[in-house]
Motif scaffolding. Structure first.
Motif, PDB file in Angstrom:
ATOM      1  N   ASP A  62       0.811  -1.221   0.000  1.00  0.00           N
ATOM      2  CA  ASP A  62       0.000   0.000   0.000  1.00  0.00           C
ATOM      3  C   ASP A  62       0.845   1.272   0.000  1.00  0.00           C
ATOM      4  N   VAL A  63       2.040   1.224   0.555  1.00  0.00           N
ATOM      5  CA  VAL A  63       2.942   2.372   0.534  1.00  0.00           C
ATOM      6  C   VAL A  63       4.321   1.893   0.090  1.00  0.00           C
ATOM      7  N   ASN A  64       5.096   2.824  -0.491  1.00  0.00           N
ATOM      8  CA  ASN A  64       6.378   2.450  -1.081  1.00  0.00           C
ATOM      9  C   ASN A  64       7.482   2.471  -0.027  1.00  0.00           C
ATOM     10  N   TRP A  65       7.402   1.512   0.909  1.00  0.00           N
ATOM     11  CA  TRP A  65       8.428   1.335   1.932  1.00  0.00           C
ATOM     12  C   TRP A  65       8.881  -0.111   1.910  1.00  0.00           C
ATOM     13  N   CYS A  66      10.195  -0.312   2.127  1.00  0.00           N
ATOM     14  CA  CYS A  66      10.758  -1.655   2.030  1.00  0.00           C
ATOM     15  C   CYS A  66      11.570  -1.991   3.269  1.00  0.00           C
ATOM     16  N   ASP A  67      11.484  -3.236   3.648  1.00  0.00           N
ATOM     17  CA  ASP A  67      12.286  -3.798   4.738  1.00  0.00           C
ATOM     18  C   ASP A  67      13.626  -4.221   4.152  1.00  0.00           C
ATOM     19  N   VAL A  93      12.804   1.339  -6.712  1.00  0.00           N
ATOM     20  CA  VAL A  93      11.950   0.218  -6.299  1.00  0.00           C
ATOM     21  C   VAL A  93      10.528   0.726  -6.121  1.00  0.00           C
ATOM     22  N   GLY A  94       9.607   0.139  -6.855  1.00  0.00           N
ATOM     23  CA  GLY A  94       8.201   0.470  -6.764  1.00  0.00           C
ATOM     24  C   GLY A  94       7.361  -0.773  -6.949  1.00  0.00           C
ATOM     25  N   PRO A  95       6.058  -0.697  -6.676  1.00  0.00           N
ATOM     26  CA  PRO A  95       5.189  -1.888  -6.770  1.00  0.00           C
ATOM     27  C   PRO A  95       5.253  -2.585  -8.129  1.00  0.00           C
ATOM     28  N   GLN A  96       5.462  -1.834  -9.216  1.00  0.00           N
ATOM     29  CA  GLN A  96       5.488  -2.454 -10.547  1.00  0.00           C
ATOM     30  C   GLN A  96       6.712  -3.354 -10.740  1.00  0.00           C
ATOM     31  N   PHE A 108       3.681  -5.191   8.049  1.00  0.00           N
ATOM     32  CA  PHE A 108       4.513  -4.732   9.155  1.00  0.00           C
ATOM     33  C   PHE A 108       3.730  -4.789  10.454  1.00  0.00           C
ATOM     34  N   SER A 109       4.343  -5.351  11.472  1.00  0.00           N
ATOM     35  CA  SER A 109       3.786  -5.389  12.821  1.00  0.00           C
ATOM     36  C   SER A 109       4.871  -4.954  13.797  1.00  0.00           C
ATOM     37  N   VAL A 110       4.597  -3.901  14.536  1.00  0.00           N
ATOM     38  CA  VAL A 110       5.579  -3.413  15.509  1.00  0.00           C
ATOM     39  C   VAL A 110       5.957  -4.508  16.491  1.00  0.00           C
TER      40      VAL A 110
END
Length: 222
Positions: A62-67, A93-96, A108-110
């Motif tokens: 849903d958002v453009n963040w990566c681990d 790096v993007g969803p496509q 993601f879970s804190v």
């Protein structure tokens, strides 16, 4: 039967192998903070220098963040600061590009993530508040700051009121002391004047003209 179990185990490992191996190599395009969650409001855990190599472990859908993994540490970086090699060229790096690059989409879970990687960090003790999201954490912190400021203002006002009352009492006491000091000299002056009048009265003798002489009194002789 034993051979059957061995074959099943081997098939299972083969099925898990692609999932375990799913990751992509990326490169940071700037000096960027690696954070404890997918938002600039999460605490920073490291700074990745520009051009450094990172291992992309997964990205949010849903958002453009990566681990990412950097020198054995784990954290989150925005995809707009990470490039990967795709068809002989670097792309942001993007969803496509997730599927072509073999990057899994993750959540993601804190609680889970911080339990795994940040138990020794100072911010871990606030995990319960962070688990509700960074917006909640900062709103809660702002509320605590406002409450603390209000308490400080109340204490300051109480101190000012007490100081004002004390100043008023001091002024009243000074005023009374001044009046008492003014009264003492006045009383002393009055007593001194009375004493001088008494002495003058003692020193006065009857005027001869006002004295009624009696016949035969030598003091009446002219």
């Amino acid at each position: 039967m034993k051979n059957l179990f061995v074959k099943i185990a081997a098939v299972g490992l083969l099925m898990l192998a692609p999932a375990i191996a799913q990751a992509a190599e990326g490169y940071s395009t700037a000096n960027v903070n690696m954070r404890a969650g997918p938002s600039t409001r999460y605490p920073a855990v490291a700074v990745i220098p520009a051009g450094s190599s990172v291992e992309i472990r997964g990205c949010l859908s849903d958002v453009n963040w990566c681990d990412v993994e950097f020198y054995g540490g784990r954290g989150w970086v925005s995809g707009q600061y990470v490039q990967a090699l795709y068809q002989q060229r670097r792309v942001y790096v993007g969803p496509q590009y997730y599927r072509p690059l073999g990057i899994p989409m993750i959540r993601f879970s804190v609680d889970n993530y911080w339990d795994r990687y940040y138990r020794n960090r100072d911010f871990y003790r606030d995990r319960d508040r962070w688990s509700r999201g960074p917006d909640y954490y900062y709103r809660d912190r702002d509320n605590r700051d406002r409450d603390r400021d209000r308490d400080n203002r109340d204490r300051d006002r109480n101190w000012r009121e007490r100081d004002g009352d004390r100043d008023g009492r001091d002024r009243d006491r000074d005023w009374r002391d001044d009046n008492q000091r003014d009264d003492r000299p006045r009383d002393d002056r009055q007593r001194g004047e009375r004493q001088r009048d008494d002495r003058r009265g003692d020193d006065r003798r009857p005027d001869r003209r006002n004295f009624d002489c009696r016949p035969g009194d030598p003091s009446c002789d002219e």
